[in-house]
Design a protein around this motif. Structure first.
Motif, PDB file in Angstrom:
ATOM      1  N   GLN A 180       0.828  -1.205   0.000  1.00 52.10           N
ATOM      2  CA  GLN A 180       0.000   0.000   0.000  1.00 52.10           C
ATOM      3  C   GLN A 180       0.863   1.257   0.000  1.00 52.10           C
ATOM      4  OE1 GLN A 180      -3.286   0.119  -0.429  1.00 52.10           O
ATOM      5  NE2 GLN A 180      -3.302  -2.108  -0.594  1.00 52.10           N
ATOM      6  N   LEU A 181       1.974   1.221   0.713  1.00 51.27           N
ATOM      7  CA  LEU A 181       2.883   2.367   0.699  1.00 51.27           C
ATOM      8  C   LEU A 181       3.465   2.583  -0.691  1.00 51.27           C
ATOM      9  CD1 LEU A 181       4.743   1.780   4.090  1.00 51.27           C
ATOM     10  CD2 LEU A 181       2.983   3.497   3.596  1.00 51.27           C
ATOM     11  N   LYS A 182       3.800   1.486  -1.361  1.00 52.37           N
ATOM     12  CA  LYS A 182       4.342   1.603  -2.718  1.00 52.37           C
ATOM     13  C   LYS A 182       3.287   2.151  -3.672  1.00 52.37           C
ATOM     14  CE  LYS A 182       7.340  -1.366  -4.179  1.00 52.37           C
ATOM     15  NZ  LYS A 182       8.000  -2.599  -4.680  1.00 52.37           N
ATOM     16  N   ILE A 183       2.035   1.751  -3.473  1.00 49.54           N
ATOM     17  CA  ILE A 183       0.951   2.266  -4.313  1.00 49.54           C
ATOM     18  C   ILE A 183       0.863   3.788  -4.193  1.00 49.54           C
ATOM     19  CG2 ILE A 183      -1.569   2.441  -4.367  1.00 49.54           C
ATOM     20  CD1 ILE A 183      -1.677  -0.590  -4.104  1.00 49.54           C
ATOM     21  N   LEU A 184       0.992   4.310  -2.969  1.00 51.60           N
ATOM     22  CA  LEU A 184       0.951   5.756  -2.784  1.00 51.60           C
ATOM     23  C   LEU A 184       2.049   6.438  -3.586  1.00 51.60           C
ATOM     24  CD1 LEU A 184       0.305   6.021   1.063  1.00 51.60           C
ATOM     25  CD2 LEU A 184      -1.341   6.426  -0.776  1.00 51.60           C
ATOM     26  N   LEU A 185       3.243   5.886  -3.533  1.00 52.78           N
ATOM     27  CA  LEU A 185       4.364   6.481  -4.256  1.00 52.78           C
ATOM     28  C   LEU A 185       4.176   6.362  -5.761  1.00 52.78           C
ATOM     29  CD1 LEU A 185       7.180   7.685  -4.548  1.00 52.78           C
ATOM     30  CD2 LEU A 185       8.107   5.374  -4.247  1.00 52.78           C
ATOM     31  N   TYR A 186       3.856   5.157  -6.236  1.00 52.72           N
ATOM     32  CA  TYR A 186       3.731   4.952  -7.677  1.00 52.72           C
ATOM     33  C   TYR A 186       2.606   5.815  -8.256  1.00 52.72           C
ATOM     34  CZ  TYR A 186       6.987   0.994  -7.824  1.00 52.72           C
ATOM     35  OH  TYR A 186       8.109   0.206  -7.777  1.00 52.72           O
ATOM     36  N   ALA A 187       1.508   5.930  -7.526  1.00 46.89           N
ATOM     37  CA  ALA A 187       0.412   6.769  -8.002  1.00 46.89           C
ATOM     38  C   ALA A 187       0.848   8.228  -8.100  1.00 46.89           C
ATOM     39  CB  ALA A 187      -0.794   6.643  -7.072  1.00 46.89           C
ATOM     40  N   GLU A 188       1.604   8.683  -7.118  1.00 39.62           N
ATOM     41  CA  GLU A 188       2.082  10.065  -7.144  1.00 39.62           C
ATOM     42  C   GLU A 188       2.967  10.309  -8.366  1.00 39.62           C
ATOM     43  OE1 GLU A 188       1.514  13.682  -5.046  1.00 39.62           O
ATOM     44  OE2 GLU A 188       0.661  11.685  -4.751  1.00 39.62           O
ATOM     45  N   LEU A 189       3.871   9.361  -8.642  1.00 38.62           N
ATOM     46  CA  LEU A 189       4.763   9.512  -9.790  1.00 38.62           C
ATOM     47  C   LEU A 189       3.993   9.472 -11.104  1.00 38.62           C
ATOM     48  CD1 LEU A 189       7.682   7.194  -8.598  1.00 38.62           C
ATOM     49  CD2 LEU A 189       7.622   9.695  -8.567  1.00 38.62           C
ATOM     50  N   LYS A 190       3.031   8.561 -11.200  1.00 43.43           N
ATOM     51  CA  LYS A 190       2.239   8.464 -12.425  1.00 43.43           C
ATOM     52  C   LYS A 190       1.434   9.735 -12.651  1.00 43.43           C
ATOM     53  CE  LYS A 190       0.901   6.235 -16.053  1.00 43.43           C
ATOM     54  NZ  LYS A 190       1.885   5.913 -17.109  1.00 43.43           N
ATOM     55  N   CYS A 191       0.870  10.277 -11.592  1.00 51.13           N
ATOM     56  CA  CYS A 191       0.093  11.504 -11.723  1.00 51.13           C
ATOM     57  C   CYS A 191       0.966  12.676 -12.156  1.00 51.13           C
ATOM     58  CB  CYS A 191      -0.606  11.831 -10.402  1.00 51.13           C
ATOM     59  SG  CYS A 191      -1.956  10.696  -9.996  1.00 51.13           S
ATOM     60  N   ARG A 192       2.200  12.697 -11.710  1.00 47.09           N
ATOM     61  CA  ARG A 192       3.115  13.753 -12.148  1.00 47.09           C
ATOM     62  C   ARG A 192       3.371  13.649 -13.649  1.00 47.09           C
ATOM     63  NH1 ARG A 192       4.558  17.915  -8.381  1.00 47.09           N
ATOM     64  NH2 ARG A 192       4.065  17.057  -6.333  1.00 47.09           N
ATOM     65  N   ASP A 193       3.498  12.428 -14.150  1.00 44.47           N
ATOM     66  CA  ASP A 193       3.652  12.247 -15.595  1.00 44.47           C
ATOM     67  C   ASP A 193       2.413  12.749 -16.331  1.00 44.47           C
ATOM     68  OD1 ASP A 193       6.192  11.213 -15.492  1.00 44.47           O
ATOM     69  OD2 ASP A 193       5.569   9.117 -15.621  1.00 44.47           O
ATOM     70  N   TRP A 194       1.231  12.445 -15.782  1.00 43.36           N
ATOM     71  CA  TRP A 194      -0.010  12.919 -16.408  1.00 43.36           C
ATOM     72  C   TRP A 194      -0.088  14.444 -16.395  1.00 43.36           C
ATOM     73  CZ3 TRP A 194      -3.868   9.052 -13.687  1.00 43.36           C
ATOM     74  CH2 TRP A 194      -3.758   7.794 -14.313  1.00 43.36           C
TER      75      TRP A 194
END
Length: 272
Positions: A180-194
């Motif tokens: 779940q912690l990794k999901i928070l990070l990966y989602a943040e990075l993906k959203c920055r790309d978007w």
């Protein structure tokens, strides 16, 4: 003793003291082992050096750029890239030693390896993405490069890769907490790309995305055959698909949340 091949094993790390030795030791045929560390506060660097690796520091650039930086530091053009929680099986070690010399003498660009997932302490048996997932991890740095995505990067090259038969193993997050912690990070990075691409925020898609993602993983990808572990991994994947869309919507609605989220991730040691 394994016959050394003129290639570099690359591992990117941050606080991987519990895993890095196993990863490095699983590639006994690499003439060079390089660890690119982005700020470990544990004994990752010392352990890596003790297991034969050259260690460099590089502040985190994002997954794609960090991999490309690492490739440029290698002494050999042929690169095997693993994550710290991945390691080769004896069968794959034998196969790579037998098949890589011919590939390295050719004008080929890359080889695809098959990854098997260890989840909740045991190998998954049926869930398709966890059993023989094909990943391009061996390549010539002048003929292939990683995309510049902050997360979910891919190796880009022309031509058809060689595909290995034996698997390597991915000892996935020790618990659902780490996942779940990794999901928070990966989602943040993906959203920055978007954000960089100014992608529209389509919140109306979110309920459908969750449902379709769950059905795809649990039914079509055979997660249900792995019992409750299959349910857990399918639900987690669907939650990630939905959460990153909600988070992106929030970034667009409340730009100040971008900085507060970054600060929260940094305080938790999850900024990368």
């Amino acid at each position: 003793m394994a016959h050394l091949l003129p290639l570099t094993l690359v591992v990117m790390t941050r606080n991987e003291a519990q895993k890095i030795a196993r990863c490095l030791d699983s590639v006994p045929f690499a003439a060079e082992k390089l660890v690119v560390d982005s700020g470990s506060t544990d004994n990752t660097a010392a352990i890596a050096r003790a297991h034969g690796a050259r260690v460099l520091h590089q502040d985190w650039l994002g997954f794609g750029p960090q991999r490309n930086f690492a490739a440029a530091q290698c002494s050999h053009p042929w690169i095997l890239m693993l994550d710290a929680d991945e390691y080769l099986t004896p069968a794959l070690i034998d196969e790579l030693q037998q098949r890589l010399p011919a590939l390295m003498e050719s004008d080929g660009a890359a080889a695809v390896l098959r990854r098997h997932l260890i989840y909740m302490g045991r190998p998954m048996r049926w869930y398709r993405p966890a059993v023989g997932e094909k990943m391009a991890r061996f390549y010539h740095r002048d003929r292939a490069r990683w995309s510049d995505a902050r997360v979910h990067e891919s190796l880009q090259f022309k031509g058809f890769p060689v595909t290995m038969k034996a698997p390597f193993l991915h000892d996935n997050n020790p618990s659902l907490v780490e996942k779940q912690l990794k999901i928070l990070l990966y989602a943040e990075l993906k959203c920055r790309d978007w954000l960089d691409k100014n992608k529209p925020a389509r919140m109306w898609q979110t309920p459908f995305v969750f449902a379709l993602a769950f059905i795809k993983d649990y039914v079509l990808r055979l997660g249900f055959l792995d019992g409750w572990r299959g349910y857990a991994i399918s639900q987690t994947a669907a939650s990630y698909a939905a959460y990153k869309r909600m988070r992106y919507y929030e970034m667009r609605q409340n730009p100040a949340s971008r900085d507060t989220a970054t600060a929260a991730l940094t305080r938790s040691g999850l900024d990368h």
